[in-house]
Each structure stands twice: as C-alpha cells, then as structure tokens.
Design a protein around this motif. Structure first.
Motif, PDB file in Angstrom:
ATOM      1  N   ARG A  89       3.936   6.524  -0.062  1.00 46.06           N
ATOM      2  CA  ARG A  89       5.229   6.574  -1.163  1.00 46.06           C
ATOM      3  C   ARG A  89       6.064   7.728  -1.029  1.00 46.06           C
ATOM      4  O   ARG A  89       7.118   7.360  -0.747  1.00 46.06           O
ATOM      5  CB  ARG A  89       4.550   6.728  -2.544  1.00 46.06           C
ATOM      6  CG  ARG A  89       4.224   5.678  -2.729  1.00 46.06           C
ATOM      7  CD  ARG A  89       3.028   4.993  -3.992  1.00 46.06           C
ATOM      8  NE  ARG A  89       4.400   6.028  -5.307  1.00 46.06           N
ATOM      9  CZ  ARG A  89       4.287   6.351  -6.387  1.00 46.06           C
ATOM     10  NH1 ARG A  89       2.870   6.850  -6.307  1.00 46.06           N
ATOM     11  NH2 ARG A  89       5.123   6.628  -7.047  1.00 46.06           N
ATOM     12  N   ASP A  98      11.078   3.500   4.853  1.00 44.85           N
ATOM     13  CA  ASP A  98      10.961   2.836   4.261  1.00 44.85           C
ATOM     14  C   ASP A  98      11.692   1.306   5.316  1.00 44.85           C
ATOM     15  O   ASP A  98      11.413   0.611   5.619  1.00 44.85           O
ATOM     16  CB  ASP A  98      12.042   2.361   2.782  1.00 44.85           C
ATOM     17  CG  ASP A  98      13.755   3.060   2.846  1.00 44.85           C
ATOM     18  OD1 ASP A  98      13.253   3.382   4.371  1.00 44.85           O
ATOM     19  OD2 ASP A  98      13.899   2.721   2.161  1.00 44.85           O
ATOM     20  N   THR A 103       5.194  -3.855   3.828  1.00 48.34           N
ATOM     21  CA  THR A 103       4.527  -3.567   2.791  1.00 48.34           C
ATOM     22  C   THR A 103       3.139  -2.336   2.881  1.00 48.34           C
ATOM     23  O   THR A 103       3.065  -1.502   3.609  1.00 48.34           O
ATOM     24  CB  THR A 103       3.583  -4.735   2.287  1.00 48.34           C
ATOM     25  OG1 THR A 103       2.377  -4.776   3.837  1.00 48.34           O
ATOM     26  CG2 THR A 103       3.864  -6.049   2.488  1.00 48.34           C
ATOM     27  N   LEU A 104       3.476  -2.049   1.363  1.00 42.83           N
ATOM     28  CA  LEU A 104       2.279  -0.647   1.542  1.00 42.83           C
ATOM     29  C   LEU A 104       1.690  -1.303   0.661  1.00 42.83           C
ATOM     30  O   LEU A 104       1.427  -1.791  -0.689  1.00 42.83           O
ATOM     31  CB  LEU A 104       2.681   0.559   0.723  1.00 42.83           C
ATOM     32  CG  LEU A 104       2.076   1.442  -0.365  1.00 42.83           C
ATOM     33  CD1 LEU A 104       1.479   1.956   1.384  1.00 42.83           C
ATOM     34  CD2 LEU A 104       3.157   2.482  -0.371  1.00 42.83           C
ATOM     35  N   THR A 106      -1.834  -0.125  -1.756  1.00 44.54           N
ATOM     36  CA  THR A 106      -3.207   1.097  -2.160  1.00 44.54           C
ATOM     37  C   THR A 106      -4.173   0.352  -3.054  1.00 44.54           C
ATOM     38  O   THR A 106      -3.981   0.408  -3.365  1.00 44.54           O
ATOM     39  CB  THR A 106      -2.112   2.796  -3.254  1.00 44.54           C
ATOM     40  OG1 THR A 106      -1.689   1.407  -4.445  1.00 44.54           O
ATOM     41  CG2 THR A 106      -0.795   2.936  -2.420  1.00 44.54           C
ATOM     42  N   ASP A 171      10.330   3.749  -5.777  1.00 48.07           N
ATOM     43  CA  ASP A 171      10.266   2.909  -4.919  1.00 48.07           C
ATOM     44  C   ASP A 171      11.426   1.960  -4.434  1.00 48.07           C
ATOM     45  O   ASP A 171      12.298   2.047  -4.730  1.00 48.07           O
ATOM     46  CB  ASP A 171       9.506   1.520  -5.737  1.00 48.07           C
ATOM     47  CG  ASP A 171       7.708   1.742  -5.913  1.00 48.07           C
ATOM     48  OD1 ASP A 171       7.514   2.454  -5.914  1.00 48.07           O
ATOM     49  OD2 ASP A 171       7.651   0.564  -7.262  1.00 48.07           O
ATOM     50  N   TYR A 177       5.192  -3.732  -2.341  1.00 44.66           N
ATOM     51  CA  TYR A 177       3.881  -2.577  -2.961  1.00 44.66           C
ATOM     52  C   TYR A 177       2.703  -4.040  -3.632  1.00 44.66           C
ATOM     53  O   TYR A 177       3.224  -4.364  -4.953  1.00 44.66           O
ATOM     54  CB  TYR A 177       4.629  -1.353  -4.011  1.00 44.66           C
ATOM     55  CG  TYR A 177       5.817  -0.784  -3.765  1.00 44.66           C
ATOM     56  CD1 TYR A 177       5.553   0.652  -2.913  1.00 44.66           C
ATOM     57  CD2 TYR A 177       7.280  -1.170  -3.784  1.00 44.66           C
ATOM     58  CE1 TYR A 177       5.999   1.292  -2.455  1.00 44.66           C
ATOM     59  CE2 TYR A 177       8.151  -0.007  -3.011  1.00 44.66           C
ATOM     60  CZ  TYR A 177       7.390   0.886  -2.358  1.00 44.66           C
ATOM     61  OH  TYR A 177       8.332   2.050  -1.717  1.00 44.66           O
ATOM     62  N   SER A 179      -1.235  -2.411  -5.759  1.00 43.37           N
ATOM     63  CA  SER A 179      -2.630  -1.294  -6.047  1.00 43.37           C
ATOM     64  C   SER A 179      -3.700  -2.609  -6.578  1.00 43.37           C
ATOM     65  O   SER A 179      -3.602  -3.387  -6.731  1.00 43.37           O
ATOM     66  CB  SER A 179      -1.731  -0.632  -7.204  1.00 43.37           C
ATOM     67  OG  SER A 179      -1.735  -1.212  -8.250  1.00 43.37           O
TER      68      SER A 179
END
Length: 267
Positions: A89, A98, A103-104, A106, A171, A177, A179
């Motif tokens: 992040r 970015d 995509t991220l 976590t 963000d 994102y 999680s």
C-alpha cells in the motif's frame, strides 16, 4: 499462451524471522500457482526473503520495480501476506507504483495495526527492547544483511504507526484492492509464538489469527473472512503453510487457487 494479462508478485511478511520454514512455504506457494491452477497459470515472482526486504520499504519497492521490468509486463497483480500488505500500500500510494499494479490482495495484513504490540512496547523497558534488537540484528547481519533493524519492523506494526500510515495513504483509483482474513478459535490452534499472540490479542477484537485481529485484517469494501468449520480455526501462519500441517477442511493450495480464479473472473 497465458490467460492472465498481468503476472503475479507475492510479498511476504516477517513471519520467517520468528518461526522457521517460511522459505519452504513460499516455494510451496509458487508451486501452487504453477501446478494446481486448472488453466494456463500466471507467471509468479517472489520478493527475496532478507531482512532488508522485509523491514524497509525502499528495498522492497526497488525489487518490485525490478520484477515488473523483468516480467516485461505493464502491470502486476500483488498478493501480499501480513506486513507485505502494508509495504504494498505504501508503494502504491507514495512511490508511484499505482501505475504498475493492477490489483492488491492482502492476506492477514494488520491494516489498523496490532494494539497488543503497542501495549508490550509501552511496558517493556527500552533497555530490554534494545537488547532484543541487538540480538536479532546480530543474527540478521550474520545472514548477510547490511543494515538490519528488528525494532523498526516491530514498530511498523503498532496501532499508532498504522494509523499514521492510513491517514497519509489513500487508496489509488488505479488499483483494485481486496483483503482476506482468518482467525484462530482457541489457544491450541497454533504453537508458539502465535498461541501467546492469540491471548494478548483477545482484549482488542472479536477474534484474531495470533498476530492480527479480524478488525485490523479486513480492509476496504471487498473483504472476506476465511470460514473454517471446527474448533481449530486458521492462524496467521496457516495461510502460508508455515507450520507444514494438514488442516481438516482447509487446503492452503485451494485457498490461493480460489484467489487467483476470482481475480481472473473479475477481469
């Protein structure tokens, strides 16, 4: 031909410095991507496990940039465990990454910190903290790290520092994102040190994985709890197969396959 337009990059947390076996776990994860996904697999890159990469943002970001160039791809999909999610992040929002991240995702990342760490640091005398720091740094130096700082990594996990990170790290609209979080169901769900962490964390949330509370790990609107039947639950280490256990009703390989499948389905 690869069905994925962007390759995957996996970022670890710092678990390997407290409990052995992380390297084997990561090798397994890479094998999962390349063997168990039932369609042409994405390319997987892993950031090296050294104290420098684990504790300092700048080293991890340089390595991530290298992986993007090495993959000859416009962007990468990042899957990050634990502190790796915080580093990702930071890189995305502060260091211009970015533009290179699609995509991220976590996994068990302490987005809102670990309040029990604040509590411990407030009670443990600085002399003892410095003693432990020197001991760990001596070990890391012997392993080849040039400028280790064990305490810096610990302080990065505090509620105070994570609150400051959240306030200054919005963000990016260019990145999607996600999680994922799990929890232990009892002190017997994992061995040391996560069993102790489970007890220390209990006053600070409705459940935890031995390091991170559920409330801290679920980040953003696209968040998901790992639902595990039975009394055991899933610990902070189980989601990366750290303890090399066969857990009933939880296949760590299928867990990552499912993450990748959903990313593919969502484009």
């Amino acid at each position: 031909c690869n069905d994925f337009f962007y390759p995957f990059s996996y970022l670890s947390g710092t678990d390997g410095y407290f409990v052995g076996g992380l390297l084997l776990a990561v090798i397994d994860l890479c094998a999962i991507f390349n063997k168990f996904i039932r369609y042409p697999a994405p390319i997987v890159y892993y950031l090296p496990i050294t104290e420098e990469y684990a504790m300092h943002h700048k080293y991890r970001i340089l390595c991530l940039a290298y992986l993007i160039l090495f993959s000859c791809s416009v962007k990468v999909n990042i899957i990050a465990h634990s502190k790796g999610g915080l580093d990702s992040r930071y890189a995305i929002s502060h260091l211009g990454m970015d533009k290179y991240v699609a995509t991220l995702t976590t996994i068990n990342t302490p987005h809102y910190g670990c309040k029990f760490v604040d509590m411990l640091l407030g009670k443990i005398p600085e002399s003892i903290q410095s003693f432990v720091d020197r001991k760990y740094n001596k070990l890391f130096t012997a392993l080849g790290d040039k400028d280790p700082s064990f305490l810096d990594g610990v302080y990065d996990l505090t509620y105070k520092n994570c609150s400051e990170l959240n306030a200054s790290t919005p963000d990016s609209q260019l990145v999607s994102y996600r999680s994922v979080m799990s929890k232990m169901n009892s002190i017997r769900s994992a061995g040391f040190p996560l069993n102790i962490g489970y007890l220390l964390n209990k006053p600070y949330g409705k459940g935890n994985d031995g390091l991170v509370t559920v409330e801290s790990g679920l980040y953003g609107e696209n968040s998901k709890m790992i639902e595990h039947k039975g009394k055991r639950g899933i610990s902070h280490g189980d989601v990366i197969d750290l303890f090399r256990e066969n857990i009933k009703d939880f296949d760590v390989r299928e867990f990552y396959v499912d993450i990748v499948k959903k990313l593919k389905e969502q484009g």
